[in-house]
Motif scaffolding. Structure first.
Motif, mmCIF file in Angstrom:
data_model
loop_
_atom_site.group_PDB
_atom_site.id
_atom_site.type_symbol
_atom_site.label_atom_id
_atom_site.label_comp_id
_atom_site.label_asym_id
_atom_site.label_seq_id
_atom_site.Cartn_x
_atom_site.Cartn_y
_atom_site.Cartn_z
ATOM 1 N N VAL A 32 -9.382 1.995 -21.197
ATOM 2 C CA VAL A 32 -9.804 0.842 -20.396
ATOM 3 C C VAL A 32 -9.045 0.869 -19.081
ATOM 4 N N PRO A 33 -9.731 0.663 -17.959
ATOM 5 C CA PRO A 33 -9.022 0.677 -16.667
ATOM 6 C C PRO A 33 -7.922 -0.374 -16.631
ATOM 7 N N THR A 34 -6.816 -0.012 -16.039
ATOM 8 C CA THR A 34 -5.704 -0.969 -15.927
ATOM 9 C C THR A 34 -5.933 -1.969 -14.804
ATOM 10 N N ASN A 35 -6.745 -1.610 -13.826
ATOM 11 C CA ASN A 35 -7.008 -2.503 -12.708
ATOM 12 C C ASN A 35 -7.896 -3.660 -13.155
ATOM 13 N N PHE A 36 -7.461 -4.880 -12.852
ATOM 14 C CA PHE A 36 -8.186 -6.064 -13.294
ATOM 15 C C PHE A 36 -9.590 -6.119 -12.702
ATOM 16 N N GLU A 37 -9.725 -5.796 -11.424
ATOM 17 C CA GLU A 37 -11.026 -5.844 -10.765
ATOM 18 C C GLU A 37 -11.976 -4.806 -11.358
ATOM 19 N N ALA A 38 -11.481 -3.629 -11.686
ATOM 20 C CA ALA A 38 -12.324 -2.597 -12.303
ATOM 21 C C ALA A 38 -12.834 -3.065 -13.665
ATOM 22 N N ARG A 39 -11.983 -3.697 -14.456
ATOM 23 C CA ARG A 39 -12.417 -4.207 -15.755
ATOM 24 C C ARG A 39 -13.466 -5.295 -15.597
ATOM 25 N N ARG A 40 -13.252 -6.184 -14.627
ATOM 26 C CA ARG A 40 -14.222 -7.263 -14.411
ATOM 27 C C ARG A 40 -15.584 -6.706 -14.028
ATOM 28 N N ASN A 80 4.514 -12.369 10.848
ATOM 29 C CA ASN A 80 4.397 -13.768 11.225
ATOM 30 C C ASN A 80 5.780 -14.402 11.251
ATOM 31 N N GLU A 81 5.810 -15.729 11.394
ATOM 32 C CA GLU A 81 7.098 -16.412 11.531
ATOM 33 C C GLU A 81 7.952 -16.303 10.278
ATOM 34 N N ASP A 82 7.326 -15.979 9.132
ATOM 35 C CA ASP A 82 8.086 -15.815 7.900
ATOM 36 C C ASP A 82 8.515 -14.370 7.669
ATOM 37 N N GLY A 83 8.226 -13.495 8.629
ATOM 38 C CA GLY A 83 8.625 -12.106 8.499
ATOM 39 C C GLY A 83 7.721 -11.279 7.610
ATOM 40 N N ILE A 84 6.476 -11.726 7.418
ATOM 41 C CA ILE A 84 5.542 -11.033 6.535
ATOM 42 C C ILE A 84 4.481 -10.352 7.382
ATOM 43 N N SER A 85 4.295 -9.061 7.173
ATOM 44 C CA SER A 85 3.197 -8.351 7.831
ATOM 45 C C SER A 85 2.005 -8.295 6.882
ATOM 46 N N THR A 86 0.834 -8.117 7.441
ATOM 47 C CA THR A 86 -0.378 -8.047 6.622
ATOM 48 C C THR A 86 -0.320 -6.853 5.676
ATOM 49 N N LEU A 87 0.187 -5.721 6.149
ATOM 50 C CA LEU A 87 0.270 -4.538 5.296
ATOM 51 C C LEU A 87 1.239 -4.762 4.143
ATOM 52 N N PHE A 88 2.372 -5.382 4.423
ATOM 53 C CA PHE A 88 3.347 -5.686 3.381
ATOM 54 C C PHE A 88 2.735 -6.616 2.334
ATOM 55 N N TYR A 89 1.972 -7.597 2.794
ATOM 56 C CA TYR A 89 1.290 -8.531 1.896
ATOM 57 C C TYR A 89 0.308 -7.789 0.989
ATOM 58 N N LEU A 90 -0.485 -6.892 1.570
ATOM 59 C CA LEU A 90 -1.480 -6.151 0.791
ATOM 60 C C LEU A 90 -0.810 -5.205 -0.201
ATOM 61 N N GLN A 91 0.302 -4.615 0.191
ATOM 62 C CA GLN A 91 1.017 -3.726 -0.723
ATOM 63 C C GLN A 91 1.477 -4.464 -1.975
ATOM 64 N N PRO A 111 -0.676 -3.592 -5.771
ATOM 65 C CA PRO A 111 0.299 -2.502 -5.924
ATOM 66 C C PRO A 111 -0.307 -1.223 -6.511
ATOM 67 N N ASP A 112 -1.189 -1.347 -7.511
ATOM 68 C CA ASP A 112 -1.774 -0.154 -8.116
ATOM 69 C C ASP A 112 -2.732 0.540 -7.153
ATOM 70 N N GLU A 113 -3.488 -0.235 -6.378
ATOM 71 C CA GLU A 113 -4.413 0.363 -5.421
ATOM 72 C C GLU A 113 -3.652 1.029 -4.276
ATOM 73 N N TRP A 114 -2.494 0.485 -3.929
ATOM 74 C CA TRP A 114 -1.665 1.111 -2.899
ATOM 75 C C TRP A 114 -1.141 2.471 -3.386
ATOM 76 N N LYS A 115 -0.741 2.542 -4.638
ATOM 77 C CA LYS A 115 -0.284 3.816 -5.183
ATOM 78 C C LYS A 115 -1.414 4.837 -5.197
ATOM 79 N N ASN A 116 -2.598 4.389 -5.577
ATOM 80 C CA ASN A 116 -3.742 5.303 -5.593
ATOM 81 C C ASN A 116 -4.073 5.796 -4.187
#
Length: 940
Positions: free
Chosen positions: A64-72, A119-130, A134-139
Motif C-alpha cells: 500500500v502506498p505510504t503517501n496519504f494522497e496516493a492512497r486516497r 516572510n516576517e516569521d522567517g519562513i520561505s515557501t520552499l521551506f514550508y513545502l519541504q 516531506p516524502d514527496e520532497w525526498k522523491n
C-alpha cells in the motif's frame, strides 16, 4: 460410502487412462498449450488477456502506498469503478470536448525569489513545502539525482534542476501550472486509450497473441496523438497576456513556457493595437488564439477583430465570453485556474461524456455536474473546516439538488456544458457589472430557463483549491453572500420563481438566496430576542408580568418569558457536513471526526461565518454594490497583524458583537430573573458565545496570535495606523482616516441613507431606558430627566472637542488653549463632585451613564456618516471623524486587552498552535518548527 466413492474414482481413471498419460507427457515436455488456438471472439480474447494479467501480476497486495494522497486517490478510483457509470465508446466514436480556463494575473509558476523569500516569521515557501510534503520532497531529490543532505549551492547549481524545482513547488500550490498539468492528463488518457484500441479485430487476430496491455511508447504513437488532438482541446484565456508580453512580465514568460511544454495548450487573449487614422490615434481590439511553435515562439492561429473594448462588464465572464469561440467539440468543461486533475480520473472522461446520450428525465442533460475534491484541507484546522464544508456540498448537497429536487445549478469549476446548446442560447457566462458578480450560477439559471437539464455525477472527480486562512475565507464568503444579495435583485431568480412548480420553487429558494436570507433572519432573531429582553428589563414590564404569572400560576407565560434561546449557534450549519461524514466514512468515523472538529472549535468558526454571510448579504440588499473580492491563493501560515484583522472585521463583526455584549450587560444589570444567576446563564449562554466568537475568532485562528513579542508589535502597528492622518493617495492599509472613508463608500443612494438612519435609531433605546434607572433621578419619570441626559451628553461632546482641538495655531493661542483645557477639566471634576455630594448620584450611576451614552454616541455617529454630504456642508465632518476615531480606538482596546493578557502565558500560544494545526501534528509535521522558521537542516 467411502468404498463406493473409491470405486467411482477408479472407474473414471481407467476409462481416461490414456488421456491422463498423454497430458502428463505433454506437460513434462513443455507442449501442453502449443496447439491451443487463439479464440476469434474479440470480447473473449479481451477477457483472456485480463485473466493473464491478473495471474501474472507479481506485486503484493500488501504494498500500500505510504503517501496519504496516493492512497486516497486509489481508494476513490477503485470505489468509483463500482458506481453506476455508462459504458465508454471507443475513442474514435467518443464526443470531442474542450477544457476552458480563465486566467488574469495569478501566479503561473513560482520563481526562485518567491520560493526563497522569507516572510516576517522567517519562513520561505520552499521551506514550508519541504515540511508539509516531506516524502514527496525526498522523491523529488531522488528524481533529479540529489542527496537529501544536499546544500543550497549543490541543489541550485543546474538551470534544469532549478526549473524542475519551480515546477515541483508550483504543482503543490494553487497555480496555473498545476491546473495545466492536470488538464493535460485528458490528452494523455485519450492517447493511451487510443493506443490500446488501435487496429481492427482482423489485424489483432493476424498478430495472434500480441500483448495489447503493453503501453510503452504510447505517447510517441502518431495515430494516438492525432486521435487525441481530434478529440481534445485545452484553451486558457489569459485576458491580458498581450499586455504582459509587452511589459515583459514574468507571468508572460511562464505562460510561454507552459505552451512549450504542452503542445496541445492554446492561449487566448485580447490584443490592443493603436493605429493612426485621419491624424488621430485609434485603438482596435482583437481576440487572438496562439500556440507555441517549434522555435518556442508564439504562433498566431486565429485573430478576430472586435467592435470595441470587450471589458465592459465583470472581468472573469468577459474573459470567458471573448474566448468561447476558440473552443471545439460538442462539450466544454469549465475549469478555474486553481484546480487540478488526476490521470486515473481523466480515463473516465469518455464515460462521463456518454451521459449526454443517456436518459435523465424528460429532457437530455445540458450540464453535467462533477464532484470536487478539495486538496487544501490537510494542514490547518480552518482549511479542514472549509474543505469538509465544501465536500459536503459538492457530494451530498449537489446529489440531492440534482435528484430528486431538480434544482441543481452551475456552481462553477468542473461542470461539463453541452457546448452547442449554450453557445446558441447566450453562452456560459453573463457579464453585467455588479448584478452578475457570481457569474457561475447565472449559467445554471440560463440553462434551466431555456429548458435545460442539469445532472450530477460522483464517479469522477476534479481537484479544487480553497482558501486556507480566515481572512481569505471571510473575503470569499463575503463575495458569495454579496453575489446572492445581487441574485435577489435579478430577473433570472424572479422568472425561475414564477415558472417553477411549488415544490421546485421552494427547493430552489432554500438552496440559493433563501439560505442566505434564513441565515440573516437567524441573526436578526437574536437581536429581536435581546432587544425584547432589554425592553422588558428597562421598562419594568418583565418583572410585572413575572409577578402576575406567579400570582395567577400561569406556567405557560413563565415558560415563554424564560425561553432558552439556543438555536442561533452556527454549529447547525454543519449538519449537512456531519451527514456527509456518515455517508462517506461510516458512523463511527463520522463521530470521531465531529468530536475532533469540536475540539478544534469548529463551532466558533461556523458562528463567525454566520456573521460574515449576514453582514455582506444584508448590506447588498440595502445598498447593492457587491464587488469581486480578490482573496489570494497562497500559503497562509503567517501571523496576521492586529490592525489588518481590525480593518477587515470591524464593521462586519466587532461592532455587532459589542452591541450584543451591551445588550447582555443591560439585561444582566436591570433584568428580572427568578432563577438568579443560573437562569441568566441558561438564557444568554448562546448569545454570549456568538458575541465572543465574533469578537475573538480572527485572533483565535491567527497563527502566533498569542505570542508576546508579536502582540507588542501589533499594538505599535495598530496605534501608528490609527493616528496616521490620511491624504490624497493614502490607502486604507496605511491610515485610519482613509480606511474610514472607504468603509462609508457603499452608502450612495437616498433610500440607503434613510434605511441606515432608521436602523441606527435602535441605539437611542439604551439612554432612554437607563436614565430612569439611575439613583440620581429617584422616582421621577418625567421627560425632563431624559432631556437633562442629552444636556450632559452635549457637555461631554464639547469637552471632547476642547481636549482634541489640534488646528495649526500661534504660540500665544496655544497657551490660551491649554489654559481653557485646564479650566474645563477642573470644572468637569468639580461638577461631578458637586453632583455626587448634593444629589443621589452614585458611582454605579457613573458606569450606568457610560453604558447609556456609548450606544447613543454610536447612533449619532452612524446617522451622521449616512448623511456625509450634509455633514460636510454644515462643517461638522471633522468633528464626526474625531469621534469616530475615538470609538474605533475604544473598540480596539476592548478587543486587544484580553489578547495581551493571554499573551503573557506561553502555554496559551502552544495550545493555540496545537488547536490550529492538529491535523498536521497527526501527520507528524513540524508545525512549531515551521512557525519558528529555523530549520537546523537547511539555511533557507
Amino acid at each position: 460410502f467411502s468404498l463406493i466413492f473409491v470405486n467411482f474414482v477408479n472407474s473414471i481413471y481407467r476409462e481416461h487412462y490414456d488421456t491422463w498419460n498423454l497430458l502428463s507427457k505433454a506437460r513434462t515436455e513443455g507442449r501442453l498449450f502449443t496447439n491451443l488456438k487463439w479464440p476469434s471472439d474479440p470480447e473473449l480474447r479481451t477477457q483472456i488477456k485480463r485473466l493473464h494479467s491478473l495471474l501474472t501480476i507479481k506485486d503484493s497486495a500488501a504494498n500500500v502506498p505510504t503517501n496519504f494522497e496516493a492512497r486516497r486517490r486509489l481508494e476513490f478510483f477503485t470505489n468509483s469503478l463500482f458506481m453506476d457509470m455508462p459504458a465508454a465508446k471507443p475513442v474514435r466514436e467518443m464526443m470531442s470536448f474542450s477544457v476552458f480556463t480563465p486566467y488574469y494575473s495569478e501566479i503561473v509558476l513560482y520563481s526562485m525569489s518567491e520560493l526563497l523569500k522569507k516572510n516576517e516569521d522567517g519562513i520561505s515557501t520552499l521551506f514550508y513545502l519541504q515540511k508539509i510534503y516531506p516524502d514527496e520532497w525526498k522523491n523529488f531529490l531522488a528524481r533529479i539525482g540529489r542527496d537529501e543532505n544536499s546544500t543550497d549551492t549543490e541543489l541550485f547549481d543546474s538551470p534544469a534542476d532549478i526549473l524542475e524545482l519551480r515546477f515541483w513547488a508550483s504543482y503543490r500550490g494553487q497555480t496555473l501550472a498545476r491546473t495545466v498539468r492536470g488538464m493535460m492528463y485528458y490528452r494523455k488518457a485519450i492517447m493511451l486509450q487510443s493506443y490500446l484500441e488501435r487496429g481492427t479485430a482482423e489485424e489483432e487476430a493476424a498478430v495472434g497473441t500480441k500483448d495489447a496491455t503493453n503501453t510503452q511508447g504510447f505517447e510517441l504513437s502518431p495515430e494516438a496523438r492525432a486521435q487525441a488532438d481530434l478529440k481534445f482541446t485545452y484553451v486558457v484565456t489569459c485576458q491580458i497576456y498581450g499586455k504582459q508580453k509587452e511589459e515583459q512580465k514574468p507571468e508572460a514568460t511562464d505562460i510561454a513556457l507552459l505552451m512549450q511544454r504542452n503542445e496541445a495548450l492554446r492561449v487566448a487573449f485580447i490584443d490592443e493595437v493603436e493605429t493612426l487614422k485621419e491624424g488621430r490615434v485609434q485603438r482596435e481590439f482583437f481576440s487572438k488564439l496562439v500556440k507555441a511553435d517549434i522555435n518556442g515562439k508564439d504562433k498566431e492561429i486565429y485573430s478576430i477583430k472586435l467592435p470595441g473594448n470587450p471589458k465592459i462588464g465583470e472581468g472573469k465572464p468577459e474573459n470567458q465570453n471573448h474566448a468561447i469561440v476558440f473552443t471545439r467539440g460538442n462539450a466544454v468543461q469549465t475549469i478555474d485556474m486553481n484546480q487540478d486533475n488526476y490521470f486515473e480520473e481523466a480515463l473516465k472522461m469518455r464515460n462521463l461524456l456518454e451521459e449526454f446520450h443517456h436518459d435523465h428525465g424528460i429532457r437530455p442533460p445540458t450540464i453535467l455536474g462533477v464532484r470536487e475534491h478539495v486538496f487544501t484541507g490537510s494542514v490547518s484546522s480552518l482549511a479542514s473546516f472549509m474543505s469538509n464544508q465544501e465536500t459536503s456540498f459538492v457530494t451530498l448537497g449537489q446529489r440531492v439538488l440534482s435528484n430528486p429536487l431538480k434544482v441543481r445549478m452551475h456552481y462553477g469549476h468542473p461542470d461539463v456544458f453541452d457546448r452547442v446548446f449554450h453557445i446558441t442560447r447566450g453562452g456560459i457566462s453573463k457579464a453585467s457589472r455588479v448584478i452578475n458578480i457570481s457569474e457561475d450560477i447565472f449559467a445554471g439559471f440560463n440553462s434551466t430557463l431555456r429548458q435545460g437539464n442539469i445532472t450530477h455525477h460522483e464517479y469522477i472527480q476534479v481537484g479544487k483549491g480553497r482558501d486556507v486562512g480566515l481572512n481569505q475565507i471571510a473575503l470569499f464568503e463575503g463575495k458569495v453572500a454579496g453575489g446572492n444579495g445581487e441574485q435577489v435583485l435579478s430577473r433570472d431568480v424572479f422568472r425561475l420563481g414564477q415558472l417553477f412548480d411549488f415544490f421546485r420553487m421552494m427547493s430552489f429558494y432554500f438552496t440559493t438566496v433563501g439560505y442566505y436570507f434564513c441565515t440573516m433572519l437567524t441573526v436578526l432573531t437574536v437581536y429581536v430576542f435581546l432587544y425584547g429582553k432589554a425592553y422588558l428589563a428597562l421598562s419594568g414590564v418583565g418583572e410585572t408580568i413575572q409577578e402576575r404569572a406567579q400570582i395567577l400560576q400561569n406556567t405557560a407565560l413563565s415558560a415563554a418569558l424564560n425561553t432558552q434561546f439556543l438555536f442561533q449557534i452556527g454549529i447547525f450549519t454543519a449538519v449537512p457536513m456531519i451527514l456527509g461524514f456518515i455517508l462517506e466514512q461510516g458512523f463511527l468515523k463520522a463521530i470521531v471526526s465531529f468530536v475532533t472538529m469540536q475540539l478544534q472549535l469548529c463551532s466558533v468558526f461556523f458562528t463567525f461565518s454566520l456573521g460574515t454571510k449576514t453582514h455582506y448579504f444584508g448590506r447588498t440588499i440595502l445598498h447593492g454594490g457587491a464587488r469581486y473580492q480578490a482573496t489570494g491563493r497562497g500559503f497562509v501560515v503567517r501571523h496576521i497583524r492586529f490592525c489588518e484583522n481590525y480593518r477587515l472585521y470591524s464593521r462586519s463583526h466587532f461592532v455587532k458583537g459589542l452591541e450584543v455584549v451591551v445588550l447582555l450587560i443591560v439585561y444582566l444589570a436591570y433584568g428580572y430573573n427568578e432563577g438568579g444567576t443560573l437562569s441568566y446563564i441558561l438564557l444568554t449562554v448562546s448569545s454570549w458565545f456568538m458575541a465572543l466568537s465574533w469578537l475573538y475568532a480572527p485572533y483565535l485562528f491567527n497563527p502566533s496570535g498569542f505570542e508576546w513579542q508579536k502582540t507588542v508589535e501589533d499594538f505599535r502597528d495598530w496605534t501608528n495606523w490609527l493616528l496616521y492622518r490620511g491624504g490624497i493617495g493614502v490607502k486604507g492599509e496605511e491610515s485610519w482616516e482613509a480606511w474610514w472613508e472607504e468603509e462609508l463608500a457603499h452608502i450612495r443612494t437616498f433610500s440607503g441613507r434613510i434605511m441606515e438612519t432608521i436602523l441606527s435609531l435602535r441605539f437611542f433605546i439604551f439612554q432612554y431606558g437607563i436614565v430612569y434607572k439611575l439613583d440620581a433621578q429617584g422616582n421621577n419619570t418625567s421627560l425632563t430627566v431624559y432631556g437633562l441626559s442629552w444636556v450632559v451628553l452635549a457637555v461631554l461632546i464639547i469637552l471632547f472637542k476642547v481636549f482634541t482641538f489640534s488646528q495649526k495655531i500661534s504660540v500665544n493661542f496655544q497657551l490660551l488653549l491649554r489654559f481653557v483645557q485646564g479650566v474645563a477639566f477642573l470644572m468637569a471634576i468639580a461638577g461631578l463632585a458637586v453632583a455626587v455630594v448634593f444629589t443621589n448620584l452614585s458611582v454605579p450611576d457613573i458606569f450606568a451613564g457610560i453604558l447609556a451614552f456609548i450606544p447613543t454616541g454610536w447612533g449619532i455617529l452612524s446617522i451622521a456618516a449616512a448623511w456625509k454630504p450634509l455633514m460636510k456642508k454644515l462643517g461638522l465632518w471633522k468633528s464626526i471623524r474625531s469621534i469616530a476615531r475615538l470609538y474605533d480606538a475604544g473598540m480596539g482596546m476592548i478587543i486587544f486587552i484580553p489578547i495581551a493578557l493571554f499573551s503573557w502565558f506561553p502555554f496559551v500560544s502552544t495550545f493555540q498552535t496545537r488547536l490550529m494545526f492538529n491535523q498536521a501534528f497527526s501527520r507528524g509535521l513540524e508545525i512549531s518548527l515551521i512557525l519558528a522558521g529555523n530549520n537546523p537542516n537547511t539555511s533557507l
